[in-house]
Structures are given as structure tokens and as C-alpha cells.
Motif scaffolding. Structure first.
Motif, PDB file in Angstrom:
ATOM      1  N   ILE A  98       0.849  -1.194   0.000  1.00 26.08           N
ATOM      2  CA  ILE A  98       0.000   0.000   0.000  1.00 26.08           C
ATOM      3  C   ILE A  98       0.882   1.241   0.000  1.00 26.08           C
ATOM      4  O   ILE A  98       1.886   1.304   0.703  1.00 26.08           O
ATOM      5  CB  ILE A  98      -0.941   0.024   1.226  1.00 26.08           C
ATOM      6  CG1 ILE A  98      -1.896  -1.174   1.191  1.00 26.08           C
ATOM      7  CG2 ILE A  98      -1.726   1.328   1.297  1.00 26.08           C
ATOM      8  CD1 ILE A  98      -2.791  -1.298   2.402  1.00 26.08           C
ATOM      9  N   LEU A  99       0.482   2.220  -0.784  1.00 29.93           N
ATOM     10  CA  LEU A  99       1.164   3.503  -0.838  1.00 29.93           C
ATOM     11  C   LEU A  99       0.180   4.563  -0.360  1.00 29.93           C
ATOM     12  O   LEU A  99      -0.946   4.632  -0.846  1.00 29.93           O
ATOM     13  CB  LEU A  99       1.598   3.791  -2.280  1.00 29.93           C
ATOM     14  CG  LEU A  99       2.409   5.038  -2.505  1.00 29.93           C
ATOM     15  CD1 LEU A  99       3.527   4.739  -3.486  1.00 29.93           C
ATOM     16  CD2 LEU A  99       1.559   6.157  -3.013  1.00 29.93           C
ATOM     17  N   LEU A 100       0.590   5.368   0.613  1.00 29.91           N
ATOM     18  CA  LEU A 100      -0.262   6.417   1.164  1.00 29.91           C
ATOM     19  C   LEU A 100       0.326   7.783   0.879  1.00 29.91           C
ATOM     20  O   LEU A 100       1.540   7.946   0.863  1.00 29.91           O
ATOM     21  CB  LEU A 100      -0.367   6.287   2.692  1.00 29.91           C
ATOM     22  CG  LEU A 100      -0.782   4.961   3.284  1.00 29.91           C
ATOM     23  CD1 LEU A 100      -0.694   5.010   4.798  1.00 29.91           C
ATOM     24  CD2 LEU A 100      -2.185   4.609   2.836  1.00 29.91           C
ATOM     25  N   GLN A 101      -0.546   8.758   0.704  1.00 30.15           N
ATOM     26  CA  GLN A 101      -0.112  10.146   0.712  1.00 30.15           C
ATOM     27  C   GLN A 101      -0.729  10.757   1.962  1.00 30.15           C
ATOM     28  O   GLN A 101      -1.939  10.716   2.159  1.00 30.15           O
ATOM     29  CB  GLN A 101      -0.564  10.908  -0.520  1.00 30.15           C
ATOM     30  CG  GLN A 101      -0.053  12.347  -0.524  1.00 30.15           C
ATOM     31  CD  GLN A 101      -0.350  13.062  -1.819  1.00 30.15           C
ATOM     32  OE1 GLN A 101      -0.204  12.500  -2.893  1.00 30.15           O
ATOM     33  NE2 GLN A 101      -0.760  14.305  -1.706  1.00 30.15           N
ATOM     34  N   VAL A 102       0.131  11.301   2.808  1.00 27.11           N
ATOM     35  CA  VAL A 102      -0.285  11.861   4.092  1.00 27.11           C
ATOM     36  C   VAL A 102       0.123  13.324   4.137  1.00 27.11           C
ATOM     37  O   VAL A 102       1.190  13.693   3.646  1.00 27.11           O
ATOM     38  CB  VAL A 102       0.390  11.083   5.256  1.00 27.11           C
ATOM     39  CG1 VAL A 102       0.069  11.707   6.600  1.00 27.11           C
ATOM     40  CG2 VAL A 102      -0.027   9.621   5.232  1.00 27.11           C
ATOM     41  N   ALA A 103      -0.722  14.181   4.713  1.00 25.52           N
ATOM     42  CA  ALA A 103      -0.390  15.592   4.901  1.00 25.52           C
ATOM     43  C   ALA A 103      -0.640  15.953   6.358  1.00 25.52           C
ATOM     44  O   ALA A 103      -1.670  15.593   6.934  1.00 25.52           O
ATOM     45  CB  ALA A 103      -1.230  16.474   3.991  1.00 25.52           C
ATOM     46  N   ALA A 104       0.309  16.660   6.955  1.00 18.77           N
ATOM     47  CA  ALA A 104       0.189  17.053   8.362  1.00 18.77           C
ATOM     48  C   ALA A 104       0.659  18.499   8.520  1.00 18.77           C
ATOM     49  O   ALA A 104       1.435  19.007   7.710  1.00 18.77           O
ATOM     50  CB  ALA A 104       1.026  16.130   9.232  1.00 18.77           C
ATOM     51  N   ASN A 105       0.181  19.141   9.584  1.00 21.32           N
ATOM     52  CA  ASN A 105       0.525  20.539   9.834  1.00 21.32           C
ATOM     53  C   ASN A 105       1.834  20.717  10.589  1.00 21.32           C
ATOM     54  O   ASN A 105       2.367  21.812  10.647  1.00 21.32           O
ATOM     55  CB  ASN A 105      -0.602  21.229  10.607  1.00 21.32           C
ATOM     56  CG  ASN A 105      -1.855  21.363   9.770  1.00 21.32           C
ATOM     57  OD1 ASN A 105      -1.786  21.637   8.585  1.00 21.32           O
ATOM     58  ND2 ASN A 105      -3.002  21.140  10.383  1.00 21.32           N
ATOM     59  N   SER A 106       2.323  19.637  11.191  1.00 20.46           N
ATOM     60  CA  SER A 106       3.554  19.740  11.975  1.00 20.46           C
ATOM     61  C   SER A 106       4.233  18.378  12.029  1.00 20.46           C
ATOM     62  O   SER A 106       3.615  17.346  11.735  1.00 20.46           O
ATOM     63  CB  SER A 106       3.242  20.203  13.397  1.00 20.46           C
ATOM     64  OG  SER A 106       2.501  19.205  14.091  1.00 20.46           O
ATOM     65  N   THR A 107       5.483  18.386  12.447  1.00 19.02           N
ATOM     66  CA  THR A 107       6.191  17.108  12.595  1.00 19.02           C
ATOM     67  C   THR A 107       5.580  16.286  13.721  1.00 19.02           C
ATOM     68  O   THR A 107       5.541  15.059  13.642  1.00 19.02           O
ATOM     69  CB  THR A 107       7.698  17.331  12.861  1.00 19.02           C
ATOM     70  OG1 THR A 107       7.852  18.192  13.982  1.00 19.02           O
ATOM     71  CG2 THR A 107       8.385  17.931  11.649  1.00 19.02           C
ATOM     72  N   THR A 108       5.069  16.944  14.749  1.00 23.08           N
ATOM     73  CA  THR A 108       4.417  16.231  15.850  1.00 23.08           C
ATOM     74  C   THR A 108       3.165  15.514  15.356  1.00 23.08           C
ATOM     75  O   THR A 108       2.946  14.342  15.663  1.00 23.08           O
ATOM     76  CB  THR A 108       4.053  17.205  16.994  1.00 23.08           C
ATOM     77  OG1 THR A 108       5.240  17.861  17.433  1.00 23.08           O
ATOM     78  CG2 THR A 108       3.396  16.490  18.150  1.00 23.08           C
ATOM     79  N   GLN A 109       2.358  16.216  14.583  1.00 24.41           N
ATOM     80  CA  GLN A 109       1.151  15.607  14.030  1.00 24.41           C
ATOM     81  C   GLN A 109       1.516  14.456  13.099  1.00 24.41           C
ATOM     82  O   GLN A 109       0.906  13.383  13.157  1.00 24.41           O
ATOM     83  CB  GLN A 109       0.312  16.653  13.290  1.00 24.41           C
ATOM     84  CG  GLN A 109      -0.994  16.108  12.750  1.00 24.41           C
ATOM     85  CD  GLN A 109      -1.769  17.144  11.934  1.00 24.41           C
ATOM     86  OE1 GLN A 109      -1.197  18.098  11.414  1.00 24.41           O
ATOM     87  NE2 GLN A 109      -3.066  16.945  11.823  1.00 24.41           N
ATOM     88  N   LEU A 110       2.517  14.658  12.258  1.00 25.46           N
ATOM     89  CA  LEU A 110       2.957  13.604  11.349  1.00 25.46           C
ATOM     90  C   LEU A 110       3.457  12.397  12.128  1.00 25.46           C
ATOM     91  O   LEU A 110       3.108  11.254  11.808  1.00 25.46           O
ATOM     92  CB  LEU A 110       4.055  14.126  10.414  1.00 25.46           C
ATOM     93  CG  LEU A 110       4.646  13.111   9.445  1.00 25.46           C
ATOM     94  CD1 LEU A 110       3.576  12.523   8.529  1.00 25.46           C
ATOM     95  CD2 LEU A 110       5.763  13.751   8.634  1.00 25.46           C
ATOM     96  N   ASP A 111       4.224  12.631  13.157  1.00 21.49           N
ATOM     97  CA  ASP A 111       4.746  11.543  13.989  1.00 21.49           C
ATOM     98  C   ASP A 111       3.607  10.740  14.604  1.00 21.49           C
ATOM     99  O   ASP A 111       3.635   9.506  14.616  1.00 21.49           O
ATOM    100  CB  ASP A 111       5.667  12.119  15.065  1.00 21.49           C
ATOM    101  CG  ASP A 111       6.482  11.055  15.774  1.00 21.49           C
ATOM    102  OD1 ASP A 111       6.882  10.064  15.129  1.00 21.49           O
ATOM    103  OD2 ASP A 111       6.722  11.211  16.983  1.00 21.49           O
ATOM    104  N   ASN A 112       2.587  11.429  15.095  1.00 26.86           N
ATOM    105  CA  ASN A 112       1.427  10.746  15.693  1.00 26.86           C
ATOM    106  C   ASN A 112       0.693   9.895  14.662  1.00 26.86           C
ATOM    107  O   ASN A 112       0.287   8.763  14.949  1.00 26.86           O
ATOM    108  CB  ASN A 112       0.476  11.755  16.330  1.00 26.86           C
ATOM    109  CG  ASN A 112       1.043  12.383  17.580  1.00 26.86           C
ATOM    110  OD1 ASN A 112       1.896  11.800  18.252  1.00 26.86           O
ATOM    111  ND2 ASN A 112       0.597  13.587  17.895  1.00 26.86           N
ATOM    112  N   VAL A 113       0.514  10.440  13.452  1.00 29.44           N
ATOM    113  CA  VAL A 113      -0.172   9.695  12.394  1.00 29.44           C
ATOM    114  C   VAL A 113       0.639   8.459  12.011  1.00 29.44           C
ATOM    115  O   VAL A 113       0.094   7.364  11.869  1.00 29.44           O
ATOM    116  CB  VAL A 113      -0.424  10.589  11.158  1.00 29.44           C
ATOM    117  CG1 VAL A 113      -0.911   9.770   9.971  1.00 29.44           C
ATOM    118  CG2 VAL A 113      -1.427  11.682  11.496  1.00 29.44           C
TER     119      VAL A 113
END
Length: 143
Positions: free
Chosen positions: A101-116
Motif C-alpha cells: 500500500i502507498l499512502l499520501q499523508v499531509a500534516a501541519n507539523s512534525t508532531t502531528q505527522l509523527d502521531n499519524v
């Protein structure tokens, strides 16, 4: 699809707000012809909708990431259901090759990205993941 359909799609790809009158004028055909073609393209599913494509200014400050997942095959349906529930996941594609599976993810911060990424990695059936943070876009021909 013929050359006229392709030309219509090409013009709309550049400006989805282009009016039927402008399309007709640029393609040197009657407005009724353009209208009929658009209706057929929409009905047949070639045109799924009209949208806004955000530019770099609107995307500034958002971290975009491609996530490569290797999963247990029997877990795919459950994993897809859970991934669809995560708002930061913008696109999900199944693939052939070394990842599933390939995902495209967008986050507002590195903290949010890390949590996702933690949330995805902890899903039952996910064997491994690899994240690739997008730095800059050099070419975007996506329609």
C-alpha cells in the motif's frame, strides 16, 4: 473519446472554470457541441467532477509524506477501513512490487505527522512502513 474530447479535457485541465462559450470559441465548434460532449463525458465517468487544485501558497506549512506499507494480505480490508478514518491520509493506493500500500499523508507539523505514522504503524496487520517526506515539487502534471 476522440480528438475533440481530448482537447476539451486538456483545456479544462488547465482551467476547470472555463465556460462552455470559451471552450467552443477556442476549439472552433458550436456551444451545443461542447455542452453535449461535456454531458457525455460526465455521464460516462470520464469527468468525475470539477475541482480546485491548490498551489504552493495554499500548501505552505503542510508536510507531505509518502508512506510505503507492507501488510499481511488477509488484513488488507481492515487496514484500508482504518486508514480511511485518519483525516491526514489523503490518498491510498494498492501497489504491486515490494510494498502493498502507498499512502499520501499531509500534516501541519512534525508532531502531528509523527502521531499519524505511529497510529499507522501500530495497526494490526502492518508488517513494516517506510516514510518519505516530500521536500519540494519539481513537476506536477496530475489532473
Amino acid at each position: 473519446m476522440d480528438e475533440l474530447d481530448t482537447a476539451i479535457l486538456g483545456l479544462l485541465s488547465g482551467d476547470a472554470r472555463m465556460s462552455v462559450a470559451v471552450l467552443a470559441r477556442r476549439l472552433k465548434v458550436a456551444r451545443s457541441t461542447i455542452q453535449a460532449r461535456l454531458e457525455r463525458l460526465e455521464t460516462s465517468g470520464v469527468i468525475a467532477g470539477y475541482t480546485v487544485k491548490l498551489g504552493e501558497a495554499a500548501r505552505a506549512g503542510r508536510l507531505r509524506t509518502t508512506v510505503l506499507l507492507t501488510i499481511e494480505p488477509r488484513a488488507q480490508a481492515a487496514i484500508l477501513t482504518r486508514l480511511k478514518a485518519i483525516p491526514e491520509v489523503e490518498r491510498i493506493s494498492t501497489t504491486s512490487g515490494r510494498v502493498d500500500i502507498l499512502l499520501q499523508v499531509a500534516a501541519n507539523s512534525t508532531t502531528q505527522l509523527d502521531n499519524v505514522l505511529d497510529q499507522i504503524g501500530e495497526m494490526q496487520g502492518v508488517k513494516s512502513s517506510e516514510s518519505l517526506i516530500h521536500l519540494s515539487t519539481k513537476l506536477d502534471r496530475a489532473v
